[in-house]
Scaffold this motif. Sequence first.
Motif, mmCIF file in Angstrom:
data_model
loop_
_atom_site.group_PDB
_atom_site.id
_atom_site.type_symbol
_atom_site.label_atom_id
_atom_site.label_comp_id
_atom_site.label_asym_id
_atom_site.label_seq_id
_atom_site.Cartn_x
_atom_site.Cartn_y
_atom_site.Cartn_z
ATOM 1 N N ALA A 39 38.153 -1.344 -10.569
ATOM 2 C CA ALA A 39 37.028 -2.219 -10.248
ATOM 3 C C ALA A 39 37.401 -3.299 -9.237
ATOM 4 O O ALA A 39 36.516 -3.889 -8.614
ATOM 5 N N ILE A 40 38.678 -3.562 -9.071
ATOM 6 C CA ILE A 40 39.128 -4.564 -8.103
ATOM 7 C C ILE A 40 39.480 -3.931 -6.766
ATOM 8 O O ILE A 40 39.091 -4.418 -5.694
ATOM 9 N N ASP A 41 40.210 -2.827 -6.799
ATOM 10 C CA ASP A 41 40.819 -2.284 -5.584
ATOM 11 C C ASP A 41 39.959 -1.283 -4.827
ATOM 12 O O ASP A 41 40.121 -1.125 -3.616
ATOM 13 N N THR A 42 39.052 -0.588 -5.506
ATOM 14 C CA THR A 42 38.304 0.479 -4.846
ATOM 15 C C THR A 42 37.412 -0.041 -3.742
ATOM 16 O O THR A 42 37.257 0.608 -2.690
ATOM 17 N N MET A 43 36.790 -1.219 -3.949
ATOM 18 C CA MET A 43 35.843 -1.694 -2.945
ATOM 19 C C MET A 43 36.454 -2.606 -1.892
ATOM 20 O O MET A 43 35.736 -3.133 -1.046
ATOM 21 N N LEU A 44 37.772 -2.777 -1.911
ATOM 22 C CA LEU A 44 38.398 -3.614 -0.889
ATOM 23 C C LEU A 44 38.056 -3.167 0.534
ATOM 24 O O LEU A 44 37.745 -3.998 1.390
ATOM 25 N N PRO A 45 38.070 -1.844 0.824
ATOM 26 C CA PRO A 45 37.695 -1.431 2.189
ATOM 27 C C PRO A 45 36.226 -1.689 2.523
ATOM 28 O O PRO A 45 35.849 -1.648 3.695
ATOM 29 N N ALA A 46 35.402 -1.943 1.509
ATOM 30 C CA ALA A 46 33.961 -2.099 1.733
ATOM 31 C C ALA A 46 33.544 -3.555 1.880
ATOM 32 O O ALA A 46 32.358 -3.829 2.138
ATOM 33 N N LEU A 47 34.451 -4.511 1.707
ATOM 34 C CA LEU A 47 34.059 -5.911 1.684
ATOM 35 C C LEU A 47 33.394 -6.352 2.988
ATOM 36 O O LEU A 47 32.410 -7.120 2.973
ATOM 37 N N HIS A 48 33.899 -5.906 4.106
ATOM 38 C CA HIS A 48 33.286 -6.293 5.384
ATOM 39 C C HIS A 48 31.869 -5.735 5.494
ATOM 40 O O HIS A 48 30.949 -6.436 5.943
ATOM 41 N N ASP A 49 31.668 -4.488 5.076
ATOM 42 C CA ASP A 49 30.332 -3.895 5.112
ATOM 43 C C ASP A 49 29.382 -4.617 4.154
ATOM 44 O O ASP A 49 28.183 -4.762 4.441
ATOM 45 N N ILE A 50 29.895 -5.058 3.015
ATOM 46 C CA ILE A 50 29.079 -5.818 2.072
ATOM 47 C C ILE A 50 28.629 -7.131 2.708
ATOM 48 O O ILE A 50 27.454 -7.524 2.610
ATOM 49 N N ALA A 51 29.553 -7.812 3.380
ATOM 50 C CA ALA A 51 29.214 -9.067 4.054
ATOM 51 C C ALA A 51 28.137 -8.851 5.103
ATOM 52 O O ALA A 51 27.193 -9.651 5.234
ATOM 53 N N THR A 52 28.249 -7.764 5.845
ATOM 54 C CA THR A 52 27.252 -7.457 6.877
ATOM 55 C C THR A 52 25.908 -7.108 6.261
ATOM 56 O O THR A 52 24.847 -7.559 6.728
ATOM 57 N N SER A 53 25.922 -6.306 5.206
ATOM 58 C CA SER A 53 24.689 -5.851 4.569
ATOM 59 C C SER A 53 23.873 -7.012 4.014
ATOM 60 O O SER A 53 22.638 -7.015 4.109
ATOM 61 N N TYR A 54 24.549 -8.016 3.438
ATOM 62 C CA TYR A 54 23.844 -9.153 2.851
ATOM 63 C C TYR A 54 23.775 -10.351 3.802
ATOM 64 O O TYR A 54 23.346 -11.430 3.398
ATOM 65 N N SER A 55 24.213 -10.157 5.048
ATOM 66 C CA SER A 55 24.155 -11.207 6.080
ATOM 67 C C SER A 55 24.793 -12.511 5.597
ATOM 68 O O SER A 55 24.199 -13.592 5.676
ATOM 69 N N LEU A 56 26.003 -12.394 5.080
ATOM 70 C CA LEU A 56 26.699 -13.573 4.581
ATOM 71 C C LEU A 56 27.074 -14.491 5.738
ATOM 72 O O LEU A 56 27.514 -14.032 6.792
ATOM 73 N N GLN A 57 26.896 -15.786 5.530
ATOM 74 C CA GLN A 57 27.155 -16.743 6.601
ATOM 75 C C GLN A 57 28.642 -16.926 6.869
ATOM 76 O O GLN A 57 29.055 -17.146 8.001
ATOM 77 N N SER A 58 29.443 -16.864 5.818
ATOM 78 C CA SER A 58 30.888 -17.012 5.963
ATOM 79 C C SER A 58 31.573 -15.707 5.568
ATOM 80 O O SER A 58 31.240 -15.114 4.534
ATOM 81 N N GLU A 59 32.531 -15.282 6.350
ATOM 82 C CA GLU A 59 33.256 -14.052 6.040
ATOM 83 C C GLU A 59 34.029 -14.174 4.735
ATOM 84 O O GLU A 59 34.206 -13.190 4.019
#
Length: 417
Positions: A39-59
């Motif tokens: 649950a911690i390590d699998t989505m590490l490669p997806a964090l940037h895409d998650i930030a983009t998808s939710y339009s996060l203001q800070s990386e």
Amino acid sequence: MATTTETLEAAGLARPTLPLPQWEFVAMMAAMMALNALAIDTMLPALHDIATSYSLQSENDQQLVIFAYVAGFGAPQLVFGPVSDSYGRKKVVLGCIVAYTLAGFACMAATSFSMLLALRFLQGIAASGIRVIAVSVVRDLMGGRAMARIMSLVMTVFMVVPILAPALGEGVMVFAPWPWTFGVLGVAGILMFFWVLVRLPETLATDDRPALNFRSSFRAYWQVVTTRVTFGYMCASGVIFGALFSYVASSEQVFRDVFDKEDTFVWWFAGIAGALSIGNFMNSRVVERLGMRRVSHSVLLGFLVLASVNTLLMATMGEKLIIFYPLFALTFACFGLIGANFSALAMEPLGKIAGTGSAAYGFMTTTVASFFGWMVASRFNGSIVPILEGYIGLGLACLIIVFFTERGRLFGSRDDP
């Protein structure tokens, strides 16, 4: 006078009778604990895409996907321990696996970043119960050196997950969008549910279950705190495992900024995890012959020596990967010969309240250890030396705690508390 089977079992020297073949039991306990790492390590490669998808203001906000889960994982262990002591292991762990599975699938449908974080927090709570019960099941069935041997084997198998999980997440994103890095957790939960349901019997006898109320829970935790060996080794584990957390937090910066290995970081990280896995396997081969105290105390001194030598060489000869990496890998291998033995020593006196003990131990080695890890990792200043100095400090503190816990008797082969 001949040694009886009962005496051997009490000392943890007799081979335990397991409800499953040993290989399956070890694999099942490792898989239960590995749900947390997954649950911690699998989505590490997806964090940037998650930030983009939710339009996060800070990386940096993307890191909250991890921290929200860890926040849920810590303190609830203190609740799941007494609950599993009162209601049994199997029903509680099945309920936790269901919650973990549903949270994983729900994360795929989160319509806002706040909803995703809330679901991750809930998934962390569910995973904390799974982890507590996995250790409790092992303690229900064995103690002493036998428990240390089995836990070493469990951790050897478990360590495969942190090595492979980021690659699994990367592979999932080749064929599916990022939400499926959470969907994988749901699929893993379904498989785990049916495996436990069909193959694992209840391991805590009905007669051994205390009533669940505030008084009995307080009494159980008071027993944990006032049992010298248990509390001492829990505190020692909370300190030394801070070094593990500091490495996880700072490893990417170290290999990128100090050694310029950003592109191959995943392989260097996997090598360190592999060294830890080898240490766990080595412990499983020697602990029943040498004893938990003799092994863990000797290796703790080895940890201090290796960290000190590495610090001295980095400070005087310059930060060279060819020198740092072998010494650091050996330092990390020490955790494999310390962790399982400290856990077995802490759990040995607890018997019928193993769930409570497992919860307290889990709290110390996650929430408390992560605080010490943050203290060390936050000292990173572009050099590896402050991190290694932190390792020395944590090692010395751990040794002092063990010294007082054992009343100055280190390296003893006796394994009765």
